[in-house]
Design a protein around this motif. Sequence first.
Motif, mmCIF file in Angstrom:
data_model
loop_
_atom_site.group_PDB
_atom_site.id
_atom_site.type_symbol
_atom_site.label_atom_id
_atom_site.label_comp_id
_atom_site.label_asym_id
_atom_site.label_seq_id
_atom_site.Cartn_x
_atom_site.Cartn_y
_atom_site.Cartn_z
ATOM 1 N N VAL A 60 0.852 -1.199 0.000
ATOM 2 C CA VAL A 60 0.000 0.000 0.000
ATOM 3 C C VAL A 60 0.882 1.241 0.000
ATOM 4 C CG1 VAL A 60 -1.763 1.322 1.225
ATOM 5 C CG2 VAL A 60 -1.812 -1.185 1.295
ATOM 6 N N ALA A 61 0.622 2.143 -0.934
ATOM 7 C CA ALA A 61 1.336 3.426 -0.970
ATOM 8 C C ALA A 61 0.327 4.558 -1.090
ATOM 9 C CB ALA A 61 2.307 3.477 -2.144
ATOM 10 N N LEU A 62 0.653 5.665 -0.455
ATOM 11 C CA LEU A 62 -0.058 6.919 -0.702
ATOM 12 C C LEU A 62 0.866 7.793 -1.532
ATOM 13 C CD1 LEU A 62 -2.475 8.803 -0.225
ATOM 14 C CD2 LEU A 62 -1.268 9.669 1.811
ATOM 15 N N VAL A 63 0.404 8.125 -2.722
ATOM 16 C CA VAL A 63 1.177 8.963 -3.644
ATOM 17 C C VAL A 63 0.593 10.371 -3.627
ATOM 18 C CG1 VAL A 63 1.652 9.360 -6.097
ATOM 19 C CG2 VAL A 63 1.935 7.072 -5.114
ATOM 20 N N GLU A 64 1.477 11.350 -3.534
ATOM 21 C CA GLU A 64 1.063 12.751 -3.516
ATOM 22 C C GLU A 64 1.879 13.513 -4.552
ATOM 23 O OE1 GLU A 64 1.750 16.130 -0.247
ATOM 24 O OE2 GLU A 64 0.289 14.600 0.404
ATOM 25 N N ASP A 65 1.192 14.173 -5.474
ATOM 26 C CA ASP A 65 1.853 14.933 -6.536
ATOM 27 C C ASP A 65 2.902 14.098 -7.261
ATOM 28 O OD1 ASP A 65 0.330 17.194 -5.890
ATOM 29 O OD2 ASP A 65 1.799 17.848 -4.391
ATOM 30 N N LEU A 80 11.387 8.141 -11.378
ATOM 31 C CA LEU A 80 10.083 7.476 -11.448
ATOM 32 C C LEU A 80 8.990 8.449 -11.043
ATOM 33 C CD1 LEU A 80 10.967 4.077 -9.733
ATOM 34 C CD2 LEU A 80 10.613 4.463 -12.185
ATOM 35 N N VAL A 81 7.918 8.488 -11.823
ATOM 36 C CA VAL A 81 6.769 9.337 -11.530
ATOM 37 C C VAL A 81 5.538 8.445 -11.462
ATOM 38 C CG1 VAL A 81 5.347 11.271 -12.284
ATOM 39 C CG2 VAL A 81 7.825 11.306 -12.700
ATOM 40 N N PHE A 82 4.680 8.699 -10.477
ATOM 41 C CA PHE A 82 3.509 7.854 -10.265
ATOM 42 C C PHE A 82 2.221 8.606 -10.584
ATOM 43 C CE2 PHE A 82 6.904 5.899 -7.965
ATOM 44 C CZ PHE A 82 6.663 4.546 -8.106
ATOM 45 N N ASN A 83 1.156 7.817 -10.738
ATOM 46 C CA ASN A 83 -0.149 8.296 -11.183
ATOM 47 C C ASN A 83 -0.062 8.858 -12.595
ATOM 48 O OD1 ASN A 83 -2.911 8.598 -10.976
ATOM 49 N ND2 ASN A 83 -2.793 10.627 -10.024
ATOM 50 N N THR A 84 0.597 8.104 -13.472
ATOM 51 C CA THR A 84 0.660 8.450 -14.883
ATOM 52 C C THR A 84 -0.538 7.828 -15.605
ATOM 53 O OG1 THR A 84 1.968 6.488 -15.435
ATOM 54 C CG2 THR A 84 3.174 8.490 -14.787
ATOM 55 N N PRO A 85 -0.870 8.290 -16.803
ATOM 56 C CA PRO A 85 -2.013 7.724 -17.516
ATOM 57 C C PRO A 85 -1.913 6.213 -17.747
ATOM 58 C CG PRO A 85 -1.421 9.821 -18.480
ATOM 59 C CD PRO A 85 -0.353 9.509 -17.470
ATOM 60 N N SER A 86 -0.721 5.725 -18.066
ATOM 61 C CA SER A 86 -0.564 4.289 -18.321
ATOM 62 C C SER A 86 -0.372 3.484 -17.057
ATOM 63 C CB SER A 86 0.642 4.053 -19.239
ATOM 64 O OG SER A 86 1.852 4.356 -18.546
ATOM 65 N N ALA A 87 0.012 4.134 -15.959
ATOM 66 C CA ALA A 87 0.347 3.467 -14.693
ATOM 67 C C ALA A 87 1.451 2.436 -14.880
ATOM 68 C CB ALA A 87 -0.886 2.828 -14.062
ATOM 69 N N LYS A 88 2.358 2.699 -15.816
ATOM 70 C CA LYS A 88 3.465 1.798 -16.103
ATOM 71 C C LYS A 88 4.773 2.579 -16.258
ATOM 72 C CE LYS A 88 0.761 -1.730 -18.567
ATOM 73 N NZ LYS A 88 1.044 -2.837 -17.663
ATOM 74 N N ALA A 89 5.873 1.861 -16.106
ATOM 75 C CA ALA A 89 7.198 2.421 -16.385
ATOM 76 C C ALA A 89 8.041 1.313 -16.994
ATOM 77 C CB ALA A 89 7.854 2.952 -15.115
ATOM 78 N N PHE A 90 9.018 1.695 -17.816
ATOM 79 C CA PHE A 90 9.879 0.695 -18.432
ATOM 80 C C PHE A 90 11.157 0.534 -17.627
ATOM 81 C CE2 PHE A 90 13.147 -0.957 -21.242
ATOM 82 C CZ PHE A 90 12.499 -2.081 -21.740
ATOM 83 N N GLY A 91 11.303 -0.626 -17.036
ATOM 84 C CA GLY A 91 12.524 -0.950 -16.328
ATOM 85 C C GLY A 91 12.619 -0.297 -14.967
#
Length: 260
Positions: free
Chosen positions: A104-109, A223-234
């Motif tokens: 569980v994570a809380l992401v802010e901005d 790394l940035v969270f809450n992106t439209p794809s909710a994915k990152a490469f590597g």
Amino acid sequence: MPEAGLASEVAAIAAEAGRLAMTRWETEFKRWEKVPGSPVCDVDLELDALLRDRLTALLPEAGWLSEETADSRARLDARRIWVVDPIDGTRDYLRHRPGWSVSVALVEDGAPVIGVLDAPARGERWIAEAGRGAARNGVQLHVTPRDQLAGSRMPTDHLPKVDGDLVIVDKPNSIALRIAMVAAGEADLLATIRWGNEWDVAAAVLLVREAGGVITDVLGQELVFNTPSAKAFGLLVSAPGIHDAAVERLAHRAREALES
């Protein structure tokens, strides 16, 4: 900065989910594959419902992103968002192995500010708060001071020949717990060269950062969270003294993988 006491409340909710998972672990439950190679069981869904109910009650204004919930673009308008994997490491859960956790994570901005891993089969509770450190079972976490890539310990099943100077250590199925091994100084390096989901890593990212480690994508980008794809490469997780060397070693492989 999260409100004082909020991380403890999140940890208590994750622990409740962990207890439910433990009570269901040795019982009969349905299991299937969402897509080939991606197992899921009805316990995942039970935990997802519990976590959404409890966490939404805690912060009603926060958005929601979970592996087991249909995604909604409404989360993109939220400044705060819960990023959840009810059972990270489902394969180990299904095989009655302890390498799974409630994440569980809380992401802010765009950045995690609270990260909790509850791993009841291992007797572990990991908690991190932005600016307030990270701990496992109340013991503060610190990454290793390693400054040489050769000899670095990596939780994996195998290594390519080109990485034969690294050292394999046992790994849990949960990638969040593998990342946490770096935070705890039990591994020096973790790297992936594939697309991954935000819910797999959000909580563990904060554990590493608060333990003094570095975690980026495999090209060394933030790394940035809450992106439209909710994915990152590597993903590249390490002690700070070897991160640049790891990027240098892996970046060309990552670019080739992206081009292919």
